[in-house]
Design a protein around this motif. Structure first.
Motif, PDB file in Angstrom:
ATOM      1  N   ARG A 149       0.806  -1.219   0.000  1.00 26.40           N
ATOM      2  CA  ARG A 149       0.000   0.000   0.000  1.00 26.40           C
ATOM      3  C   ARG A 149       0.838   1.268   0.000  1.00 26.40           C
ATOM      4  O   ARG A 149       0.370   2.330   0.386  1.00 26.40           O
ATOM      5  CB  ARG A 149      -0.944  -0.010   1.205  1.00 26.40           C
ATOM      6  CG  ARG A 149      -1.942  -1.167   1.184  1.00 26.40           C
ATOM      7  CD  ARG A 149      -2.691  -1.305   2.488  1.00 26.40           C
ATOM      8  NE  ARG A 149      -3.404  -0.082   2.844  1.00 26.40           N
ATOM      9  CZ  ARG A 149      -3.917   0.148   4.058  1.00 26.40           C
ATOM     10  NH1 ARG A 149      -3.791  -0.776   5.005  1.00 26.40           N
ATOM     11  NH2 ARG A 149      -4.557   1.267   4.303  1.00 26.40           N
ATOM     12  N   GLY A 150       2.094   1.176  -0.421  1.00 22.79           N
ATOM     13  CA  GLY A 150       2.914   2.360  -0.564  1.00 22.79           C
ATOM     14  C   GLY A 150       3.976   2.498   0.509  1.00 22.79           C
ATOM     15  O   GLY A 150       3.966   1.808   1.535  1.00 22.79           O
ATOM     16  N   LEU A 151       4.899   3.439   0.267  1.00 24.28           N
ATOM     17  CA  LEU A 151       6.015   3.656   1.181  1.00 24.28           C
ATOM     18  C   LEU A 151       5.536   4.114   2.554  1.00 24.28           C
ATOM     19  O   LEU A 151       6.069   3.679   3.581  1.00 24.28           O
ATOM     20  CB  LEU A 151       6.984   4.683   0.589  1.00 24.28           C
ATOM     21  CG  LEU A 151       8.170   5.080   1.467  1.00 24.28           C
ATOM     22  CD1 LEU A 151       9.018   3.874   1.828  1.00 24.28           C
ATOM     23  CD2 LEU A 151       9.016   6.141   0.756  1.00 24.28           C
ATOM     24  N   GLY A 152       4.526   4.984   2.573  1.00 28.03           N
ATOM     25  CA  GLY A 152       4.023   5.435   3.861  1.00 28.03           C
ATOM     26  C   GLY A 152       3.502   4.297   4.705  1.00 28.03           C
ATOM     27  O   GLY A 152       3.754   4.224   5.919  1.00 28.03           O
ATOM     28  N   VAL A 156       5.461  10.969  13.004  1.00 27.46           N
ATOM     29  CA  VAL A 156       5.030  10.649  11.644  1.00 27.46           C
ATOM     30  C   VAL A 156       4.079   9.456  11.628  1.00 27.46           C
ATOM     31  O   VAL A 156       3.213   9.350  10.745  1.00 27.46           O
ATOM     32  CB  VAL A 156       6.252  10.382  10.731  1.00 27.46           C
ATOM     33  CG1 VAL A 156       6.892   9.020  11.025  1.00 27.46           C
ATOM     34  CG2 VAL A 156       5.879  10.486   9.257  1.00 27.46           C
ATOM     35  N   PHE A 157       4.185   8.563  12.600  1.00 29.32           N
ATOM     36  CA  PHE A 157       3.303   7.396  12.625  1.00 29.32           C
ATOM     37  C   PHE A 157       1.847   7.802  12.810  1.00 29.32           C
ATOM     38  O   PHE A 157       0.947   7.271  12.140  1.00 29.32           O
ATOM     39  CB  PHE A 157       3.721   6.434  13.744  1.00 29.32           C
ATOM     40  CG  PHE A 157       5.058   5.785  13.542  1.00 29.32           C
ATOM     41  CD1 PHE A 157       5.378   5.176  12.344  1.00 29.32           C
ATOM     42  CD2 PHE A 157       6.005   5.778  14.562  1.00 29.32           C
ATOM     43  CE1 PHE A 157       6.618   4.558  12.147  1.00 29.32           C
ATOM     44  CE2 PHE A 157       7.238   5.175  14.382  1.00 29.32           C
ATOM     45  CZ  PHE A 157       7.541   4.573  13.175  1.00 29.32           C
ATOM     46  N   GLY A 158       1.595   8.733  13.725  1.00 30.25           N
ATOM     47  CA  GLY A 158       0.233   9.187  13.944  1.00 30.25           C
ATOM     48  C   GLY A 158      -0.362   9.820  12.700  1.00 30.25           C
ATOM     49  O   GLY A 158      -1.546   9.621  12.388  1.00 30.25           O
ATOM     50  N   ILE A 159       0.450  10.567  11.972  1.00 25.31           N
ATOM     51  CA  ILE A 159      -0.030  11.192  10.735  1.00 25.31           C
ATOM     52  C   ILE A 159      -0.284  10.140   9.665  1.00 25.31           C
ATOM     53  O   ILE A 159      -1.294  10.185   8.957  1.00 25.31           O
ATOM     54  CB  ILE A 159       0.987  12.243  10.254  1.00 25.31           C
ATOM     55  CG1 ILE A 159       1.074  13.382  11.261  1.00 25.31           C
ATOM     56  CG2 ILE A 159       0.610  12.770   8.870  1.00 25.31           C
ATOM     57  CD1 ILE A 159       2.113  14.424  10.933  1.00 25.31           C
ATOM     58  N   LEU A 160       0.606   9.171   9.548  1.00 26.70           N
ATOM     59  CA  LEU A 160       0.431   8.121   8.541  1.00 26.70           C
ATOM     60  C   LEU A 160      -0.843   7.313   8.790  1.00 26.70           C
ATOM     61  O   LEU A 160      -1.495   6.872   7.839  1.00 26.70           O
ATOM     62  CB  LEU A 160       1.645   7.197   8.528  1.00 26.70           C
ATOM     63  CG  LEU A 160       2.904   7.762   7.862  1.00 26.70           C
ATOM     64  CD1 LEU A 160       4.113   6.870   8.137  1.00 26.70           C
ATOM     65  CD2 LEU A 160       2.702   7.925   6.361  1.00 26.70           C
ATOM     66  N   ARG A 161      -1.194   7.129  10.030  1.00 30.30           N
ATOM     67  CA  ARG A 161      -2.420   6.384  10.329  1.00 30.30           C
ATOM     68  C   ARG A 161      -3.659   7.112   9.803  1.00 30.30           C
ATOM     69  O   ARG A 161      -4.685   6.481   9.527  1.00 30.30           O
ATOM     70  CB  ARG A 161      -2.540   6.161  11.843  1.00 30.30           C
ATOM     71  CG  ARG A 161      -1.516   5.188  12.406  1.00 30.30           C
ATOM     72  CD  ARG A 161      -1.796   4.878  13.866  1.00 30.30           C
ATOM     73  NE  ARG A 161      -0.738   4.011  14.421  1.00 30.30           N
ATOM     74  CZ  ARG A 161       0.271   4.457  15.154  1.00 30.30           C
ATOM     75  NH1 ARG A 161       0.362   5.751  15.437  1.00 30.30           N
ATOM     76  NH2 ARG A 161       1.183   3.617  15.607  1.00 30.30           N
ATOM     77  N   GLN A 162      -3.562   8.430   9.666  1.00 29.69           N
ATOM     78  CA  GLN A 162      -4.697   9.230   9.198  1.00 29.69           C
ATOM     79  C   GLN A 162      -4.576   9.633   7.732  1.00 29.69           C
ATOM     80  O   GLN A 162      -5.474  10.282   7.191  1.00 29.69           O
ATOM     81  CB  GLN A 162      -4.805  10.506  10.058  1.00 29.69           C
ATOM     82  CG  GLN A 162      -4.931  10.259  11.544  1.00 29.69           C
ATOM     83  CD  GLN A 162      -6.164   9.457  11.912  1.00 29.69           C
ATOM     84  OE1 GLN A 162      -7.235   9.663  11.324  1.00 29.69           O
ATOM     85  NE2 GLN A 162      -6.038   8.545  12.859  1.00 29.69           N
ATOM     86  N   THR A 163      -3.473   9.269   7.090  1.00 31.97           N
ATOM     87  CA  THR A 163      -3.223   9.695   5.714  1.00 31.97           C
ATOM     88  C   THR A 163      -4.004   8.839   4.726  1.00 31.97           C
ATOM     89  O   THR A 163      -3.898   7.610   4.734  1.00 31.97           O
ATOM     90  CB  THR A 163      -1.716   9.629   5.382  1.00 31.97           C
ATOM     91  OG1 THR A 163      -1.004  10.502   6.274  1.00 31.97           O
ATOM     92  CG2 THR A 163      -1.449  10.067   3.949  1.00 31.97           C
ATOM     93  N   GLU A 164      -4.773   9.480   3.899  1.00 31.70           N
ATOM     94  CA  GLU A 164      -5.526   8.781   2.865  1.00 31.70           C
ATOM     95  C   GLU A 164      -4.610   8.435   1.692  1.00 31.70           C
ATOM     96  O   GLU A 164      -3.603   9.108   1.465  1.00 31.70           O
ATOM     97  CB  GLU A 164      -6.683   9.655   2.371  1.00 31.70           C
ATOM     98  CG  GLU A 164      -7.736   9.950   3.427  1.00 31.70           C
ATOM     99  CD  GLU A 164      -8.495   8.703   3.840  1.00 31.70           C
ATOM    100  OE1 GLU A 164      -8.657   7.790   2.996  1.00 31.70           O
ATOM    101  OE2 GLU A 164      -8.914   8.639   5.012  1.00 31.70           O
ATOM    102  N   PRO A 165      -4.933   7.393   0.925  1.00 29.64           N
ATOM    103  CA  PRO A 165      -4.140   7.088  -0.268  1.00 29.64           C
ATOM    104  C   PRO A 165      -4.053   8.297  -1.192  1.00 29.64           C
ATOM    105  O   PRO A 165      -5.043   9.006  -1.406  1.00 29.64           O
ATOM    106  CB  PRO A 165      -4.919   5.935  -0.910  1.00 29.64           C
ATOM    107  CG  PRO A 165      -5.621   5.285   0.233  1.00 29.64           C
ATOM    108  CD  PRO A 165      -5.998   6.406   1.157  1.00 29.64           C
ATOM    109  N   ILE A 210      -0.444   5.054   0.061  1.00 34.01           N
ATOM    110  CA  ILE A 210      -0.204   5.956   1.182  1.00 34.01           C
ATOM    111  C   ILE A 210       1.213   6.495   1.037  1.00 34.01           C
ATOM    112  O   ILE A 210       2.187   5.740   1.140  1.00 34.01           O
ATOM    113  CB  ILE A 210      -0.396   5.222   2.516  1.00 34.01           C
ATOM    114  CG1 ILE A 210      -1.848   4.744   2.646  1.00 34.01           C
ATOM    115  CG2 ILE A 210      -0.030   6.131   3.687  1.00 34.01           C
ATOM    116  CD1 ILE A 210      -2.106   3.896   3.868  1.00 34.01           C
ATOM    117  N   GLN A 211       1.317   7.783   0.774  1.00 37.02           N
ATOM    118  CA  GLN A 211       2.602   8.381   0.447  1.00 37.02           C
ATOM    119  C   GLN A 211       3.261   8.970   1.687  1.00 37.02           C
ATOM    120  O   GLN A 211       2.649   9.750   2.427  1.00 37.02           O
ATOM    121  CB  GLN A 211       2.407   9.485  -0.603  1.00 37.02           C
ATOM    122  CG  GLN A 211       1.855   9.004  -1.933  1.00 37.02           C
ATOM    123  CD  GLN A 211       2.851   8.155  -2.719  1.00 37.02           C
ATOM    124  OE1 GLN A 211       4.044   8.109  -2.381  1.00 37.02           O
ATOM    125  NE2 GLN A 211       2.373   7.489  -3.746  1.00 37.02           N
TER     126      GLN A 211
END
Length: 300
Positions: free
Chosen positions: A112-115, A218-227, A233-234
């Motif tokens: 699902r991407g690098l993120g 960054v983990f908290g932000i990645l959990r909320q980041t949409e594709p 997920i970038q």
């Protein structure tokens, strides 16, 4: 007085990609195991992390990536055979990879991407800053980029990304950073990021290359980041949020790299990397350079 920040000790290496650009070679062999002269590409990356003082390495893998684990494990049968032959030189090379670092592995599952791959490292990393090294980018050990990035992070906190100036027509191949200068000539403050922009929309010619030192926020932000771009997920999108709001995880800085970098994710650059590194080897270089000059002269 310079603020002190937690010492970085962990490196994360995403290695779950399918390597489609190298098919059919990567049908059954992970792209990270393709040899660059006589070592797989992934070993150069682990060696770089260790040289920067990061001997706790988590590799994010996927299906059909078991050879990565085998490479950094002991091979007692092979070691015993080499020992019986008295081949100390090759024995040392075999043992080198298993003694490099403390290795850990986790599977990404869905690509699902690098993120998303970076997010898989959260349980292992915890609340510490950490480094991310992409396996496609080999940085020459004579140009200690990662060490410099760690120095910048320890000084400023937050996150640090590696940047390289590229030609305008190439910027669409990379994440691109909007930047402001700082008192350090090789360090910029990142004010924004965009993934693979059109040339006309690029905020600069500074491309993001495959080295990051990240704040754990960054983990908290990645959990909320949409594709995002490509339906993935970038990591770039998460870093954009960090750059826009320093209260979340500190500032984002960039180290502008002008050293030697080998892109093994592209077939042409992969071949060029092999030639360059072979030419510089003491054991191979003299004979190989002589042959190469002769070959080029004949072809020209």
């Amino acid at each position: 007085m310079t603020e002190s920040h937690p010492r970085i000790s962990k490196a994360v290496i995403p290695a779950a990609g399918l390597g489609t650009r190298f098919l059919p070679a990567t049908k059954a062999t992970p792209k990270e195991m393709l040899p660059v002269v006589d070592k797989p590409a992934i070993q150069y990356v682990v060696e770089e992390a260790v040289s920067a003082g990061l001997d706790d390495v988590l590799m994010i893998t996927g299906r059909n990536k078991r050879p990565l684990e085998d490479h950094f494990d002991r091979n007692y049968e092979l070691e015993s055979a080499l020992e019986k032959k008295g081949d100390a030189e090759r024995l040392a090379k075999v043992q080198e990879s298993s003694d490099l670092a403390t290795m850990h592995y986790v599977r990404q599952g869905d690509p699902r991407g690098l993120g998303h791959a970076v997010l898989c490292a959260a349980p292992h990393v915890g609340h510490e800053p950490f480094a991310v090294l992409l396996g496609d980018d080999l940085i020459d050990p004579r140009d200690p980029l990662l060490q410099r990035m760690i120095e910048v992070q320890e000084r400023h906190g937050g996150s640090v990304i590696a940047l390289m100036e590229v030609a305008p027509e190439q910027i669409h191949l990379y994440g691109c950073a909007a930047v402001e200068t700082t008192e350090d000539g090789d360090v910029v403050k990142v004010t924004g990021l965009v993934e693979k922009p059109d040339t006309a929309d690029a905020p600069s010619h500074y491309a993001v290359i495959g080295r990051y030192v990240l704040d754990p926020h960054v983990f908290g932000i990645l959990r909320q980041t949409e594709p995002g771009r490509g339906g993935e997920i970038q990591l770039t999108d998460a870093l954009q949020q960090l750059a826009q709001d320093e209260k979340v995880g500190g500032p984002v800085h960039g180290v502008v790299f002008k050293g030697r970098r080998y892109d093994t994710g592209d077939r042409g650059d992969y071949l060029r990397a092999i030639v360059r590194l072979a030419c510089e080897r003491e054991d191979l270089g003299p004979d190989f350079r002589t042959w190469l000059r002769s070959y080029v002269a004949e072809e020209m």
